[in-house]
Enzyme design. Structure first.
Site, PDB file in Angstrom:
ATOM      1  N   LYS A  29       0.704  -1.041  -0.167  1.00  0.00           N
ATOM      2  CA  LYS A  29      -0.049  -0.071  -0.073  1.00  0.00           C
ATOM      3  C   LYS A  29       0.916   1.445   0.176  1.00  0.00           C
ATOM      4  CE  LYS A  29      -4.384   1.246   2.230  1.00  0.00           C
ATOM      5  NZ  LYS A  29      -5.132   1.039   3.477  1.00  0.00           N
TER       6      LYS A  29
HETATM    7  O1  G3P Z   1      -8.888   2.312   4.408  1.00  0.00           O
HETATM    8  C1  G3P Z   1      -8.760   3.799   4.880  1.00  0.00           C
HETATM    9  C2  G3P Z   1      -9.648   3.616   6.000  1.00  0.00           C
HETATM   10  O2  G3P Z   1      -8.971   2.886   7.316  1.00  0.00           O
HETATM   11  C3  G3P Z   1      -9.944   4.841   6.511  1.00  0.00           C
HETATM   12  O3  G3P Z   1     -10.893   4.782   7.331  1.00  0.00           O
HETATM   13  O4  G3P Z   1     -12.685   5.549   8.823  1.00  0.00           O
HETATM   14  O5  G3P Z   1     -10.301   6.244   9.252  1.00  0.00           O
HETATM   15  O6  G3P Z   1     -11.614   7.328   7.269  1.00  0.00           O
HETATM   16  P1  G3P Z   1     -11.384   6.122   8.212  1.00  0.00           P
END
Ligand code: G3P
Length: 219
Positions: A87
């Protein structure tokens, strides 16, 4: 449509895998830190433990930000297991690193994507997956799902092979809308996957079926 789980928690990964619908895992440095995983050896061991649960496609994020270090770190992560997808953040050196990895048979997931322009760059560089963040756009009053729709359209027009991996998915409607739009993959927390199970008519219908069966059986 593929389902990835967005966590570094082994129990949650196992639960999603046991449900029989899991196609992969995404992690990021914040999710690893949440599980208290620090130090190179521990991080590598944790990625290996995740790979041992699932069949394929475990995203492991580089923390380097210059090309040479990203390549070195990504190659080291890819060597942990064939299931690893490296990634890489959507920055200038990240695009160069994605190109390098794509030419050397290492799968990539381009992360922290917030615009169609970034999506085009990542596809041109040969990213395997592209992670636009829906929830974080919604958080600042932009419609994250509009971006998914725009990218899916552009990729279809040009036949880009990069798969759209909708990330920062916060709830079941995000997931269902991504399915309507045609996102290739959704990555989300366990509660979003299990949330798809829920319907009050299923619960009340099952209760009635079981009650009627018990009555007819004289129980
Ligand atoms: O895959 C990306 C994700 O982990 C971000 O999620 O909820 O932290 O915006 P969030």
């Amino acid at each position: 449509m593929k389902f990835f789980i967005d966590t570094a928690n082994l129990a949650e990964i196992q639960e999603a895998y046991d449900l029989g619908v899991l196609d992969g895992v995404t992690t990021n440095p914040s999710l690893m830190a949440k599980e208290g995983i620090t130090g190179d050896d521990n991080v590598r061991a944790h990625y290996k433990a995740i790979c041992d649960i699932v069949d394929d496609k475990v995203s492991a994020e580089v923390i380097s930000t210059d090309f040479e270090s990203m390549v070195k770190e990504g190659e080291s992560l890819a060597a942990i297991d064939d299931k690893i997808v490296v990634k890489v953040p959507m920055i200038k050196d990240g695009v160069k690193a994605i190109k390098h990895f794509s030419q050397n048979g290492i799968r990539t997931n381009c992360t922290l994507v917030f615009s169609a322009g970034q999506a085009i760059l990542a596809a041109k560089a040969g990213a395997t997956y592209l992670s636009p963040f829906i929830g974080r756009l919604d958080d600042i009053s932009f419609d994250g799902l509009d971006l998914i729709q725009q990218i899916v359209h552009i990729y279809n027009v040009y036949g880009f092979e990069t798969e759209v991996l909708a990330a920062s998915v916060r709830h079941t409607m995000h997931l269902i809308k991504c399915a309507e739009i045609g996102a290739d993959v959704v990555t989300c927390p366990l509660n979003v996957i299990t949330g798809l199970l829920k319907h009050p008519l299923t619960d009340s219908g099952l209760a009635k079926f079981l009650a009627d069966h018990a009555k007819a059986s004289g129980k």
